[in-house]
Design a protein around this motif. Structure first.
Motif, mmCIF file in Angstrom:
data_model
loop_
_atom_site.group_PDB
_atom_site.id
_atom_site.type_symbol
_atom_site.label_atom_id
_atom_site.label_comp_id
_atom_site.label_asym_id
_atom_site.label_seq_id
_atom_site.Cartn_x
_atom_site.Cartn_y
_atom_site.Cartn_z
ATOM 1 N N GLN A 38 46.544 55.910 -7.502
ATOM 2 C CA GLN A 38 47.244 55.114 -6.494
ATOM 3 C C GLN A 38 47.088 55.740 -5.107
ATOM 4 N N ALA A 39 47.240 57.058 -5.036
ATOM 5 C CA ALA A 39 47.110 57.745 -3.756
ATOM 6 C C ALA A 39 45.684 57.649 -3.213
ATOM 7 N N ILE A 40 44.693 57.768 -4.085
ATOM 8 C CA ILE A 40 43.295 57.698 -3.643
ATOM 9 C C ILE A 40 42.990 56.301 -3.089
ATOM 10 N N VAL A 41 43.462 55.262 -3.768
ATOM 11 C CA VAL A 41 43.218 53.893 -3.302
ATOM 12 C C VAL A 41 43.845 53.671 -1.930
ATOM 13 N N VAL A 42 45.092 54.083 -1.766
ATOM 14 C CA VAL A 42 45.789 53.849 -0.499
ATOM 15 C C VAL A 42 45.166 54.665 0.628
ATOM 16 N N ILE A 43 44.818 55.921 0.364
ATOM 17 C CA ILE A 43 44.223 56.763 1.404
ATOM 18 C C ILE A 43 42.838 56.248 1.773
ATOM 19 N N SER A 44 42.072 55.783 0.790
ATOM 20 C CA SER A 44 40.767 55.212 1.095
ATOM 21 C C SER A 44 40.912 53.954 1.947
ATOM 22 N N ALA A 45 41.885 53.109 1.616
ATOM 23 C CA ALA A 45 42.131 51.907 2.424
ATOM 24 C C ALA A 45 42.581 52.282 3.834
ATOM 25 N N LEU A 46 43.425 53.318 3.941
ATOM 26 C CA LEU A 46 43.888 53.763 5.260
ATOM 27 C C LEU A 46 42.723 54.280 6.103
ATOM 28 N N ALA A 47 41.842 55.070 5.485
ATOM 29 C CA ALA A 47 40.675 55.580 6.216
ATOM 30 C C ALA A 47 39.784 54.432 6.671
ATOM 31 N N PHE A 48 39.577 53.470 5.790
ATOM 32 C CA PHE A 48 38.762 52.297 6.122
ATOM 33 C C PHE A 48 39.351 51.542 7.311
ATOM 34 N N LEU A 49 40.661 51.336 7.317
ATOM 35 C CA LEU A 49 41.318 50.598 8.397
ATOM 36 C C LEU A 49 41.287 51.379 9.711
ATOM 37 N N LEU A 50 41.521 52.684 9.643
ATOM 38 C CA LEU A 50 41.513 53.497 10.864
ATOM 39 C C LEU A 50 40.134 53.530 11.511
ATOM 40 N N ILE A 51 39.102 53.624 10.682
ATOM 41 C CA ILE A 51 37.742 53.660 11.220
ATOM 42 C C ILE A 51 37.402 52.345 11.910
ATOM 43 N N ASN A 52 37.728 51.236 11.266
ATOM 44 C CA ASN A 52 37.413 49.941 11.874
ATOM 45 C C ASN A 52 38.284 49.645 13.084
ATOM 46 N N LEU A 53 39.537 50.135 13.083
ATOM 47 C CA LEU A 53 40.375 49.987 14.267
ATOM 48 C C LEU A 53 39.795 50.777 15.436
ATOM 49 N N THR A 54 39.299 51.971 15.156
ATOM 50 C CA THR A 54 38.675 52.781 16.206
ATOM 51 C C THR A 54 37.437 52.094 16.760
ATOM 52 N N VAL A 55 36.630 51.503 15.875
ATOM 53 C CA VAL A 55 35.424 50.795 16.328
ATOM 54 C C VAL A 55 35.795 49.612 17.213
ATOM 55 N N ASP A 56 36.813 48.856 16.813
ATOM 56 C CA ASP A 56 37.235 47.703 17.618
ATOM 57 C C ASP A 56 37.720 48.128 18.997
ATOM 58 N N LEU A 57 38.404 49.267 19.073
ATOM 59 C CA LEU A 57 38.913 49.738 20.359
ATOM 60 C C LEU A 57 37.814 50.333 21.229
ATOM 61 N N LEU A 58 36.724 50.771 20.600
ATOM 62 C CA LEU A 58 35.623 51.338 21.370
ATOM 63 C C LEU A 58 34.787 50.268 22.063
ATOM 64 N N TYR A 59 34.768 49.080 21.508
ATOM 65 C CA TYR A 59 33.928 48.018 22.068
ATOM 66 C C TYR A 59 34.212 47.757 23.548
ATOM 67 N N PRO A 60 35.478 47.536 23.953
ATOM 68 C CA PRO A 60 35.719 47.287 25.377
ATOM 69 C C PRO A 60 35.377 48.473 26.275
ATOM 70 N N LEU A 61 35.464 49.681 25.716
ATOM 71 C CA LEU A 61 35.136 50.861 26.514
ATOM 72 C C LEU A 61 33.636 50.997 26.737
ATOM 73 N N LEU A 62 32.850 50.563 25.747
ATOM 74 C CA LEU A 62 31.403 50.700 25.844
ATOM 75 C C LEU A 62 30.734 49.492 26.482
ATOM 76 N N ASP A 63 31.393 48.329 26.411
ATOM 77 C CA ASP A 63 30.813 47.113 26.964
ATOM 78 C C ASP A 63 31.801 46.494 27.954
ATOM 79 N N PRO A 64 31.573 46.633 29.263
ATOM 80 C CA PRO A 64 32.514 46.087 30.257
ATOM 81 C C PRO A 64 32.690 44.578 30.161
ATOM 82 N N ARG A 65 31.739 43.864 29.554
ATOM 83 C CA ARG A 65 31.852 42.415 29.451
ATOM 84 C C ARG A 65 33.011 41.985 28.560
#
Length: 316
Positions: free
Chosen positions: A278-305
């Motif tokens: 149970q802990a492995i599933v939740v932590i893996s899902a948390l890591a997956f969500l954090l990584i994709n959230l970081t990618v989404d937040l990087l887009y406006p910083l890297l692309d002014p458009r």
């Protein structure tokens, strides 16, 4: 920007709760439980009364709704329970095995990114002959190679036959060489395909024709103008791949005998240690969500458009 961040955090919280709930129900649907599997045999010499006490101690005899609420409350406070197999806190097991998996995933993604960039750049600079066709077909071949098969072949060739890399008592860095290569080869394929497609699309844009008309060479146009615009769409795929590397480390760590989250998951599946799973599933899902959230937040910083001015003139 703040509204978008709050919205994404709310969505991530809902996804994390759904992952917890689904994994809890699926694990509880398994026949038997970890306490019976671990202690029911006669090897430990426990009486039925002692096993019943252990079931009470681990909460295995409580109603399903009570187990769900207790487990959810524990996860919200950082208490993942205890492993039935080792008797240690699940949080300790996770903290011990997570760093090696993160190292393996991070190095593999870095190697895959470098390999994908080499293939994409070489194909873009090779003109339109047979070499370009061969390089463009490489990702399709690489993505079809199973990681476990490639890992076994690499162990046989580079370790047992050539003796270049030891798999018996290797050093901390030596033990990562073959696993990183085995993971990087198939992982680099989708990155290379997206880079090739994006570079080709960018090369048809008007500003590329202007740069060429000003006398820029093919290499200059590729590195200064095309590559920067082509890399941005690859960030999303890179984030997805990194999340999959963390969640899917079972095969790689099992093949190469590495200690990490994958080996811990494999052992927990074998003995049905539901608290650890149970802990492995939740932590893996948390890591997956954090990584994709970081990618989404990087887009406006890297692309002014992608930056939107709000009514007051600030960037949203």
């Amino acid at each position: 920007m703040r509204r978008q961040l709050l919205s994404r955090i709310g969505q991530a919280a809902l996804v994390l709760w759904a992952a917890f709930t689904v994994s809890f129900l699926l694990l509880q649907a398994l026949p038997g439980d970890a306490v019976l599997i671990r202690f029911l045999g006669g090897d430990l010499g426990l009486s039925p009364e002692q096993i019943a006490e252990l079931r009470v101690l681990y909460g295995a005899d409580a109603p399903l709704w009570e187990q769900y609420l207790v487990t959810l409350g524990g996860f919200l406070t950082g208490n993942f329970g205890y492993s039935v197999i080792s008797g240690t806190p699940v949080a300790t097991e996770i903290l011990t095995n997570l760093p090696p998996t993160l190292w393996l995933a991070g190095l593999s993604l870095a190697a895959a990114t470098v390999l994908a960039a080499i293939i994409a750049l070489a194909a873009s600079l090779s003109g339109s002959g047979a070499l370009k066709t061969t390089l463009e077909s490489l990702p399709s071949l690489m993505i079809s190679v199973p990681v476990f098969w490639l890992g076994i072949v690499m162990i046989q060739v580079f370790s047992f036959q050539l003796g270049w890399v030891s798999v018996i008592n290797p050093g901390p860095w030596e033990q990562l060489v073959l696993p990183v290569i085995a993971i990087a080869v198939p992982i680099s394929a989708p990155l290379a395909q997206i880079l090739l497609r994006n570079i080709e699309a960018v090369s048809r844009q008007p500003f590329i024709h202007v740069a060429r008309a000003k006398g820029a060479t093919r290499v200059q146009v590729l590195l200064r103008h095309s590559l920067g615009n082509a890399v941005l769409p690859s960030l999303t795929v890179a984030g997805l791949l990194f999340g999959e590397l963390i969640a899917g480390a079972v095969i790689t760590e099992t093949v190469f005998g590495l200690n990490g989250l994958g080996r811990l998951a494999e052992r927990s599946v074998r003995f049905q240690d539901t608290a650890v799973l149970q802990a492995i599933v939740v932590i893996s899902a948390l890591a997956f969500l954090l990584i994709n959230l970081t990618v989404d937040l990087l887009y406006p910083l890297l692309d002014p458009r992608l930056r939107r001015p709000d009514p007051k003139g600030a960037l949203a």
